[in-house]
Design a protein around this motif. Structure first.
Motif, PDB file in Angstrom:
ATOM      1  N   ARG A 122     -10.474 -58.012  51.854  1.00  0.00           N
ATOM      2  CA  ARG A 122     -11.736 -58.763  51.906  1.00  0.00           C
ATOM      3  C   ARG A 122     -12.362 -58.648  53.286  1.00  0.00           C
ATOM      4  O   ARG A 122     -13.581 -58.699  53.423  1.00  0.00           O
ATOM      5  N   TRP A 123     -11.538 -58.469  54.311  1.00  0.00           N
ATOM      6  CA  TRP A 123     -12.085 -58.275  55.667  1.00  0.00           C
ATOM      7  C   TRP A 123     -12.650 -56.867  55.805  1.00  0.00           C
ATOM      8  O   TRP A 123     -13.655 -56.664  56.462  1.00  0.00           O
ATOM      9  N   ILE A 124     -11.975 -55.917  55.156  1.00  0.00           N
ATOM     10  CA  ILE A 124     -12.384 -54.510  55.295  1.00  0.00           C
ATOM     11  C   ILE A 124     -13.712 -54.237  54.592  1.00  0.00           C
ATOM     12  O   ILE A 124     -14.508 -53.441  55.069  1.00  0.00           O
ATOM     13  N   VAL A 125     -13.939 -54.888  53.461  1.00  0.00           N
ATOM     14  CA  VAL A 125     -15.171 -54.583  52.717  1.00  0.00           C
ATOM     15  C   VAL A 125     -16.248 -55.658  52.876  1.00  0.00           C
ATOM     16  O   VAL A 125     -17.138 -55.777  52.049  1.00  0.00           O
ATOM     17  N   GLY A 126     -16.145 -56.405  53.980  1.00  0.00           N
ATOM     18  CA  GLY A 126     -17.235 -57.312  54.318  1.00  0.00           C
ATOM     19  C   GLY A 126     -18.424 -56.493  54.789  1.00  0.00           C
ATOM     20  O   GLY A 126     -18.233 -55.355  55.204  1.00  0.00           O
ATOM     21  N   PRO A 127     -19.668 -57.047  54.742  1.00  0.00           N
ATOM     22  CA  PRO A 127     -19.989 -58.406  54.317  1.00  0.00           C
ATOM     23  C   PRO A 127     -20.083 -58.574  52.798  1.00  0.00           C
ATOM     24  O   PRO A 127     -20.244 -59.685  52.315  1.00  0.00           O
ATOM     25  N   ASP A 128     -19.982 -57.456  52.037  1.00  0.00           N
ATOM     26  CA  ASP A 128     -20.208 -57.540  50.587  1.00  0.00           C
ATOM     27  C   ASP A 128     -19.215 -58.484  49.902  1.00  0.00           C
ATOM     28  O   ASP A 128     -19.594 -59.261  49.030  1.00  0.00           O
ATOM     29  N   SER A 129     -17.914 -58.395  50.309  1.00  0.00           N
ATOM     30  CA  SER A 129     -16.899 -59.246  49.685  1.00  0.00           C
ATOM     31  C   SER A 129     -17.209 -60.720  49.937  1.00  0.00           C
ATOM     32  O   SER A 129     -17.137 -61.551  49.031  1.00  0.00           O
ATOM     33  N   TRP A 130     -17.591 -61.041  51.175  1.00  0.00           N
ATOM     34  CA  TRP A 130     -17.884 -62.439  51.538  1.00  0.00           C
ATOM     35  C   TRP A 130     -19.123 -62.943  50.800  1.00  0.00           C
ATOM     36  O   TRP A 130     -19.185 -64.088  50.376  1.00  0.00           O
ATOM     37  N   TYR A 131     -20.100 -62.054  50.671  1.00  0.00           N
ATOM     38  CA  TYR A 131     -21.341 -62.450  50.014  1.00  0.00           C
ATOM     39  C   TYR A 131     -21.093 -62.715  48.527  1.00  0.00           C
ATOM     40  O   TYR A 131     -21.577 -63.698  47.961  1.00  0.00           O
ATOM     41  N   LEU A 132     -20.288 -61.844  47.913  1.00  0.00           N
ATOM     42  CA  LEU A 132     -19.967 -62.042  46.496  1.00  0.00           C
ATOM     43  C   LEU A 132     -19.211 -63.357  46.306  1.00  0.00           C
ATOM     44  O   LEU A 132     -19.525 -64.143  45.407  1.00  0.00           O
ATOM     45  N   LYS A 133     -18.232 -63.610  47.152  1.00  0.00           N
ATOM     46  CA  LYS A 133     -17.466 -64.862  47.047  1.00  0.00           C
ATOM     47  C   LYS A 133     -18.399 -66.061  47.250  1.00  0.00           C
ATOM     48  O   LYS A 133     -18.274 -67.080  46.550  1.00  0.00           O
ATOM     49  N   HIS A 134     -19.321 -65.921  48.193  1.00  0.00           N
ATOM     50  CA  HIS A 134     -20.287 -66.994  48.459  1.00  0.00           C
ATOM     51  C   HIS A 134     -21.143 -67.256  47.207  1.00  0.00           C
ATOM     52  O   HIS A 134     -21.340 -68.410  46.815  1.00  0.00           O
ATOM     53  N   LEU A 135     -21.627 -66.195  46.565  1.00  0.00           N
ATOM     54  CA  LEU A 135     -22.437 -66.364  45.343  1.00  0.00           C
ATOM     55  C   LEU A 135     -21.622 -67.066  44.259  1.00  0.00           C
ATOM     56  O   LEU A 135     -22.121 -67.950  43.563  1.00  0.00           O
ATOM     57  N   ILE A 136     -20.348 -66.682  44.147  1.00  0.00           N
ATOM     58  CA  ILE A 136     -19.477 -67.308  43.128  1.00  0.00           C
ATOM     59  C   ILE A 136     -19.283 -68.788  43.448  1.00  0.00           C
ATOM     60  O   ILE A 136     -19.388 -69.649  42.575  1.00  0.00           O
ATOM     61  N   GLU A 137     -19.031 -69.082  44.734  1.00  0.00           N
ATOM     62  CA  GLU A 137     -18.811 -70.492  45.123  1.00  0.00           C
ATOM     63  C   GLU A 137     -20.063 -71.337  44.923  1.00  0.00           C
ATOM     64  O   GLU A 137     -19.978 -72.529  44.663  1.00  0.00           O
TER      65      GLU A 137
END
Ligand SMILES: NC(=O)c1ccc[n+]([C@@H]2O[C@H](COP(=O)([O-])OP(=O)(O)OC[C@H]3O[C@@H](n4cnc5c(N)ncnc54)[C@H](O)[C@@H]3O)[C@@H](O)[C@H]2O)c1
Length: 338
Positions: A122-137
């Motif tokens: 999740r750190w390696i494929v940021g910011p996309d991973s963080w953004y997706l998790k944010h949308l889910i949350e």
């Protein structure tokens, strides 16, 4: 925080990440291979180098250590480090078996030291991973009921190449054991559920027939919260290579293509009335600043007296799924995880 690294293959990436983080100071390294020790000591200006990792663990100033060794050494060396009163960030997979992972978790709990697992994608494929998790949350995808993860390779090692990775006794497995932890961690994180209940899997050695490890594995996991996770992994196969996840929710979906460059990596699907929409965010502005690496995350959490995101418990859950898949493949039946 004063840190050390044991094992200088992937361990070199740990050194690089610690070096880049001002709150970490590398005090020592250990590896059986003296040429690797010498090269890393010169590159990072490290004073203490050891071929015996026990000597590194005996440094009183050392507070935390990365264990980046072949999989069969994760359990004994992590246990030694925890007993030496060091916090540990151990590479994935946490261990070859749930029994080993459980033993590590128990020693960590008894020692009061932090044990984190380097499931770092999740750190390696940021910011996309963080953004997706944010949308889910934020509830933008509704309830997540399915995550399909895939990691497809044509070839990992040339035929005849001997390494600990291709010996089941040392690695615990290959297609599922090697890449599975990264993808299962991402899938469980996005599904918001680290409680696997039932596992059904099939593995085989289809192409790498000079080894005793799986080069193909598929797993269906039923999670306690009701979501289904499906993982497909090959270490060798006749296919188009790729790594990614497909997420389905009741209000939207997403595809995170880890093989694609940032700007093309994330696709988010939704609906406006009867119209289906698909967007590819290119200039992502996150409402928070993620850490640059799992090493930075780990050090920050340890310093704050907190557990990291990739806890021993989550590492164990991932190992239970992989072990369940191997057992299910052998028995032909679904495996229930206690
Ligand atoms: N997170 C990731 O993206 C990622 C990537 C690659 C590897 N890994 C993991 O990192 C771990 C190591 O893999 P690798 O690719 O670096 O393997 P590697 O074989 O390249 O390196 C292992 C190192 O450990 C050293 N070593 C072996 N036994 C030792 C001992 N008893 N004491 C001290 N040193 C010893 C070897 O000399 C070698 O330098 C594995 O668990 C692997 O799954 C993680």
């Amino acid at each position: 925080m004063k840190v050390g690294v044991i094992g200088l293959g992937m361990g070199r990436a740990h050194l690089q990440a610690y070096k880049a983080f001002a709150q970490a100071e590398i005090v020592g390294i250990a590896d059986l291979d003296e040429s690797r020790l010498k090269a890393s000591a010169a590159e990072y200006g490290i004073g203490h180098t050891f071929t015996d990792y026990h000597q590194l663990l005996a440094l009183p100033e050392l507070e935390a250590v990365s264990v980046c060794l072949p999989n069969h050494l994760h359990e004994p060396v992590t246990v030694d480090a925890l007993r030496a009163r060091k916090h540990v960030l151990v590479e994935k997979p946490m261990a070859r078996t749930p029994a080993e992972a459980r033993a590590m978790k128990e020693v960590a709990e008894a020692s009061g030291k932090v044990l984190g697992i380097s499931m770092n994608y999740r750190w390696i494929v940021g910011p996309d991973s963080w953004y997706l998790k944010h949308l889910i949350e934020q509830g933008r995808l509704g309830h997540i009921y399915y995550v399909r993860a895939y990691t497809l390779r044509r070839r990992t090692f040339p035929r005849g190449h001997k390494t600990w990775f291709t010996q089941k006794a040392l690695s615990g497995g290959a297609a599922l054991m090697d890449m599975g932890p990264h993808l299962l961690d991402l899938a469980m994180w996005l599904a918001g559920d680290y409680r696997p209940k039932q596992v059904s899997g099939t593995t085989r050695t289809a192409l790498m027939t000079d080894t005793d490890v799986d080069d193909f594995g598929v797993v269906l996991v039923r999670m306690a919260g009701g979501a289904a996770i499906y993982l497909e992994s090959t270490w060798a196969s006749f296919t188009r290579p790729g790594v990614g996840l497909v997420v389905m929710g009741t209000e939207g979906g997403a595809i995170l293509d880890l093989s694609a460059p940032q700007g093309k990596r994330l696709t988010v699907m939704g609906a406006e009335g009867e119209t289906h929409q698909e967007i590819t965010p290119v200039d992502i502005q996150l409402p928070f600043t993620p850490e640059a690496s799992i090493q930075e995350h780990f050090i920050r959490r340890v310093a704050a007296g907190q557990q990291p995101e990739t806890t021993a418990e989550r590492g164990l859950a991932v190992v239970q799924v992989i072990d369940g898949a191997y057992r299910s493949s052998q028995s032909g039946h679904e495996v229930v995880i206690e």
